[in-house]
Design an enzyme around this catalytic site. Structure first.
Site, PDB file in Angstrom:
ATOM      1  N   TYR A  60      -4.916 -54.822 -87.039  1.00  0.00           N
ATOM      2  CA  TYR A  60      -5.695 -54.053 -86.052  1.00  0.00           C
ATOM      3  C   TYR A  60      -6.614 -54.989 -85.252  1.00  0.00           C
ATOM      4  O   TYR A  60      -6.689 -54.915 -84.017  1.00  0.00           O
ATOM      5  CB  TYR A  60      -6.495 -52.997 -86.812  1.00  0.00           C
ATOM      6  CG  TYR A  60      -7.313 -52.053 -85.978  1.00  0.00           C
ATOM      7  CD1 TYR A  60      -6.724 -50.956 -85.359  1.00  0.00           C
ATOM      8  CD2 TYR A  60      -8.689 -52.226 -85.837  1.00  0.00           C
ATOM      9  CE1 TYR A  60      -7.485 -50.059 -84.619  1.00  0.00           C
ATOM     10  CE2 TYR A  60      -9.455 -51.340 -85.104  1.00  0.00           C
ATOM     11  CZ  TYR A  60      -8.853 -50.255 -84.491  1.00  0.00           C
ATOM     12  OH  TYR A  60      -9.606 -49.370 -83.763  1.00  0.00           O
ATOM     13  N   LYS A 113      -6.541 -55.696 -81.246  1.00  0.00           N
ATOM     14  CA  LYS A 113      -7.706 -55.412 -80.393  1.00  0.00           C
ATOM     15  C   LYS A 113      -8.243 -56.690 -79.740  1.00  0.00           C
ATOM     16  O   LYS A 113      -8.679 -56.661 -78.584  1.00  0.00           O
ATOM     17  CB  LYS A 113      -8.805 -54.715 -81.212  1.00  0.00           C
ATOM     18  CG  LYS A 113      -8.405 -53.328 -81.725  1.00  0.00           C
ATOM     19  CD  LYS A 113      -8.086 -52.352 -80.606  1.00  0.00           C
ATOM     20  CE  LYS A 113      -7.910 -50.932 -81.123  1.00  0.00           C
ATOM     21  NZ  LYS A 113      -7.580 -49.979 -80.057  1.00  0.00           N
TER      22      LYS A 113
HETATM   23  P1  NAP Z   1      -7.456 -40.697 -83.524  1.00  0.00           P
HETATM   24  O1  NAP Z   1      -8.458 -39.597 -83.641  1.00  0.00           O
HETATM   25  O2  NAP Z   1      -6.653 -41.093 -84.708  1.00  0.00           O
HETATM   26  O3  NAP Z   1      -6.480 -40.367 -82.282  1.00  0.00           O
HETATM   27  C1  NAP Z   1      -5.471 -41.274 -81.947  1.00  0.00           C
HETATM   28  C2  NAP Z   1      -4.801 -40.839 -80.666  1.00  0.00           C
HETATM   29  O4  NAP Z   1      -3.780 -41.811 -80.361  1.00  0.00           O
HETATM   30  C3  NAP Z   1      -4.110 -39.489 -80.785  1.00  0.00           C
HETATM   31  O5  NAP Z   1      -4.231 -38.792 -79.576  1.00  0.00           O
HETATM   32  C4  NAP Z   1      -2.650 -39.880 -81.031  1.00  0.00           C
HETATM   33  O6  NAP Z   1      -1.726 -38.916 -80.527  1.00  0.00           O
HETATM   34  C5  NAP Z   1      -2.528 -41.157 -80.235  1.00  0.00           C
HETATM   35  N1  NAP Z   1      -1.446 -41.992 -80.768  1.00  0.00           N
HETATM   36  C6  NAP Z   1      -1.417 -42.652 -81.940  1.00  0.00           C
HETATM   37  N2  NAP Z   1      -0.222 -43.260 -82.095  1.00  0.00           N
HETATM   38  C7  NAP Z   1       0.517 -42.971 -80.993  1.00  0.00           C
HETATM   39  C8  NAP Z   1       1.833 -43.289 -80.568  1.00  0.00           C
HETATM   40  N3  NAP Z   1       2.670 -44.055 -81.298  1.00  0.00           N
HETATM   41  N4  NAP Z   1       2.261 -42.795 -79.394  1.00  0.00           N
HETATM   42  C9  NAP Z   1       1.453 -42.028 -78.641  1.00  0.00           C
HETATM   43  N5  NAP Z   1       0.201 -41.686 -78.984  1.00  0.00           N
HETATM   44  C10 NAP Z   1      -0.260 -42.158 -80.153  1.00  0.00           C
HETATM   45  O7  NAP Z   1      -8.157 -42.054 -83.062  1.00  0.00           O
HETATM   46  P2  NAP Z   1      -9.562 -42.295 -82.346  1.00  0.00           P
HETATM   47  O8  NAP Z   1     -10.558 -42.591 -83.391  1.00  0.00           O
HETATM   48  O9  NAP Z   1      -9.832 -41.266 -81.330  1.00  0.00           O
HETATM   49  O10 NAP Z   1      -9.225 -43.688 -81.639  1.00  0.00           O
HETATM   50  C11 NAP Z   1      -8.925 -43.786 -80.251  1.00  0.00           C
HETATM   51  C12 NAP Z   1      -8.974 -45.271 -79.884  1.00  0.00           C
HETATM   52  O11 NAP Z   1     -10.263 -45.778 -80.185  1.00  0.00           O
HETATM   53  C13 NAP Z   1      -7.982 -46.124 -80.659  1.00  0.00           C
HETATM   54  O12 NAP Z   1      -7.452 -47.121 -79.826  1.00  0.00           O
HETATM   55  C14 NAP Z   1      -8.844 -46.748 -81.735  1.00  0.00           C
HETATM   56  O13 NAP Z   1      -8.312 -47.961 -82.190  1.00  0.00           O
HETATM   57  C15 NAP Z   1     -10.137 -46.934 -80.987  1.00  0.00           C
HETATM   58  N6  NAP Z   1     -11.310 -47.048 -81.841  1.00  0.00           N
HETATM   59  C16 NAP Z   1     -11.675 -46.039 -82.685  1.00  0.00           C
HETATM   60  C17 NAP Z   1     -12.802 -46.222 -83.486  1.00  0.00           C
HETATM   61  C18 NAP Z   1     -13.290 -45.161 -84.428  1.00  0.00           C
HETATM   62  O14 NAP Z   1     -14.221 -45.459 -85.196  1.00  0.00           O
HETATM   63  N7  NAP Z   1     -12.751 -43.967 -84.423  1.00  0.00           N
HETATM   64  C19 NAP Z   1     -13.520 -47.404 -83.419  1.00  0.00           C
HETATM   65  C20 NAP Z   1     -13.103 -48.395 -82.538  1.00  0.00           C
HETATM   66  C21 NAP Z   1     -12.011 -48.212 -81.752  1.00  0.00           C
HETATM   67  P3  NAP Z   1      -0.957 -37.850 -81.484  1.00  0.00           P
HETATM   68  O15 NAP Z   1      -1.926 -37.410 -82.522  1.00  0.00           O
HETATM   69  O16 NAP Z   1      -0.550 -36.778 -80.528  1.00  0.00           O
HETATM   70  O17 NAP Z   1       0.232 -38.587 -82.045  1.00  0.00           O
END
Ligand code: NAP
Length: 247
Positions: free
Chosen positions: A154, A158
């Protein structure tokens, strides 16, 4: 005023959902994208319309699949007649210590979190260059800056996304296009919902704000970067982490 069109990848839930709704509130036509959760994406689309988006469409694409990732932006441009804002938000984790990481834990995370952004951005930039206007915002992570044990895949993806952001920003800066990244710390979404309690507490102890962030907070930052007010911010990675990252 001319309506701007935005695609937010992974907007069926979490941070992407909040970004799509914030852009809807600000009057953008919004392309909601999902991988597997169509029902959630349709709900977000309804909410976005209720928030005032002049136009909302839902798009499916498994971004770990090269061909689907390549086709997504073209499909949005065809449906909307153009695209001003691309938010590369979709992402996954497949955590594990290096020696236990399976080949597919590595390749799936790189494909979804890094390669997909290359395919979508390349297509979007071709269009934006012709229009001499564009905003690309990549959702990175503090993991890509600091490294996190158990997240070599990851963090590599990133960190790659951050380098990609800097290079592409320089290539198209003179054409009215900005490319920036945001690096969230720990945000309350499904991605962080199942952290073991001890790990959660140890993370909390490191965050000066003494709390996890909210998806809506990330959404406000992204929508600022998408706006005309952010025209002179380019190639940056902006941390949104409650003070966790020391620079
Ligand atoms: P999340 O709640 O797990 O949601 C992930 C999203 O990505 C969902 O809409 C999912 O769609 C989509 N996705 C995942 N795999 C996919 C694929 N193969 N094809 C198409 N869509 C896909 O994650 P989140 O926490 O909102 O994270 C969003 C972004 O922020 C990510 O890039 C993550 O790395 C980054 N981020 C998150 C955090 C945190 O603490 N949460 C921190 C730093 C960065 P479906 O469910 O419809 O498949």
């Amino acid at each position: 005023m001319e309506v701007k069109r935005a695609l937010v990848t992974g907007s069926s839930r979490g941070i992407g959902r909040s970004i799509a709704l914030e852009l809807a509130r600000r009057g953008y036509a919004v392309a909601i994208h999902y991988g597997r959760r169509k029902e959630l994406a349709l709900e977000v689309a309804e909410e976005a319309a209720a928030e005032g988006a002049p136009r909302v469409e839902v798009f499916a694409a498994d971004l770990s699949d090269q061909d689907q990732a390549k086709g997504l932006v073209a499909a949005v441009i065809e449906a909307f007649g153009g695209l001003e804002v691309l938010v590369n938000n979709a992402g996954i984790t497949r955590d594990g210590l290096l020696v236990r990481l399976k080949d597919e834990d590595w390749s799936q995370v790189i494909a979804t979190n890094l390669n997909a952004a290359f395919f979508t951005t390349r297509e979007a930039i071709k269009h934006m260059m012709r229009k001499k206007y564009g905003r690309v915002i990549n959702v990175a992570s503090v993991s890509g800056l600091l490294g996190t044990p158990g997240q070599a895949n990851y963090a590599a993806a990133k960190a790659g996304l951050i380098g990609f952001t800097k290079s592409v920003a320089k290539e198209y800066a003179a054409r009215g296009i900005t490319v920036n990244a945001v690096a969230p710390g720990f945000i309350e979404t499904d991605m962080t919902a199942n952290l073991p309690e001890t790990l959660r507490e140890s993370y909390l102890a490191q965050i000066p704000a003494a709390r996890f962030g909210k998806p809506e907070e990330v959404a406000k930052l992204v929508s600022f970067l998408a706006s005309d007010d952010a025209a002179y911010i380019n190639g940056q990675t902006i941390c949104i982490d409650g003070g966790l990252t020391p620079h």
